[in-house]
Design a protein around this motif. Sequence first.
Motif, PDB file in Angstrom:
ATOM      1  N   ARG A 146       3.962  14.359  36.642  1.00 29.25           N
ATOM      2  CA  ARG A 146       5.188  14.058  35.941  1.00 29.25           C
ATOM      3  C   ARG A 146       5.462  13.008  35.165  1.00 29.25           C
ATOM      4  N   VAL A 157       2.988  20.906  26.182  1.00 26.42           N
ATOM      5  CA  VAL A 157       2.939  22.449  26.283  1.00 26.42           C
ATOM      6  C   VAL A 157       3.922  23.126  25.500  1.00 26.42           C
ATOM      7  N   VAL A 158       5.293  22.661  26.042  1.00 27.97           N
ATOM      8  CA  VAL A 158       6.503  23.220  25.403  1.00 27.97           C
ATOM      9  C   VAL A 158       6.360  23.009  23.892  1.00 27.97           C
ATOM     10  N   LEU A 166      13.658  17.668  29.287  1.00 27.88           N
ATOM     11  CA  LEU A 166      12.501  18.416  28.956  1.00 27.88           C
ATOM     12  C   LEU A 166      12.861  18.995  27.667  1.00 27.88           C
ATOM     13  N   TYR A 167      13.668  19.810  27.721  1.00 22.16           N
ATOM     14  CA  TYR A 167      13.988  20.998  26.697  1.00 22.16           C
ATOM     15  C   TYR A 167      15.164  20.335  25.664  1.00 22.16           C
ATOM     16  N   VAL A 179       7.606  26.376  33.216  1.00 24.08           N
ATOM     17  CA  VAL A 179       6.804  25.230  32.990  1.00 24.08           C
ATOM     18  C   VAL A 179       6.936  24.489  34.336  1.00 24.08           C
ATOM     19  N   ALA A 180       5.988  23.859  34.897  1.00 22.99           N
ATOM     20  CA  ALA A 180       5.863  23.220  36.245  1.00 22.99           C
ATOM     21  C   ALA A 180       4.849  22.094  36.126  1.00 22.99           C
ATOM     22  N   ALA A 181       5.099  21.073  36.612  1.00 22.75           N
ATOM     23  CA  ALA A 181       4.209  19.931  36.742  1.00 22.75           C
ATOM     24  C   ALA A 181       4.105  19.398  38.175  1.00 22.75           C
ATOM     25  N   ALA A 210      14.997  20.143  34.409  1.00 20.30           N
ATOM     26  CA  ALA A 210      14.198  20.338  33.241  1.00 20.30           C
ATOM     27  C   ALA A 210      14.989  20.028  32.131  1.00 20.30           C
ATOM     28  N   TYR A 236       2.917  15.809  29.789  1.00 19.30           N
ATOM     29  CA  TYR A 236       2.095  17.011  29.689  1.00 19.30           C
ATOM     30  C   TYR A 236       2.980  18.329  29.430  1.00 19.30           C
ATOM     31  N   ALA A 237       4.059  18.452  30.261  1.00 16.45           N
ATOM     32  CA  ALA A 237       5.037  19.472  29.800  1.00 16.45           C
ATOM     33  C   ALA A 237       5.385  19.519  28.532  1.00 16.45           C
ATOM     34  N   ARG A 238       5.903  18.263  28.146  1.00 16.16           N
ATOM     35  CA  ARG A 238       6.370  18.231  26.803  1.00 16.16           C
ATOM     36  C   ARG A 238       5.408  18.697  25.641  1.00 16.16           C
TER      37      ARG A 238
END
Length: 69
Positions: free
Chosen positions: A9, A17-18, A45-46, A2-4, A42, A13-15
């Motif tokens: 950022r 998608v995940v 995010l995780y 996952v990259a933005a 990251a 958005y990444a959150r």
Amino acid sequence: MVAARPEFRRRGYARTVVTALLDHLADAEGVTLFELHAGVEAQPLYRKPGFRGHTTLMRRTRPNRSGHP
């Protein structure tokens, strides 16, 4: 992976998608154990969706709610 891009950022958005991917894999495929390798950047995010452990190997276990064995 996952990259933005930097200008996108910290907007969730990444959150999104995940989270959608984790939910799909758990609900549609019956996956209950997720492991990933993540860089230091990251980690937040995780961690939000429940991953724990060292940043180079993080793990999340989700109870099986979909009726899959």
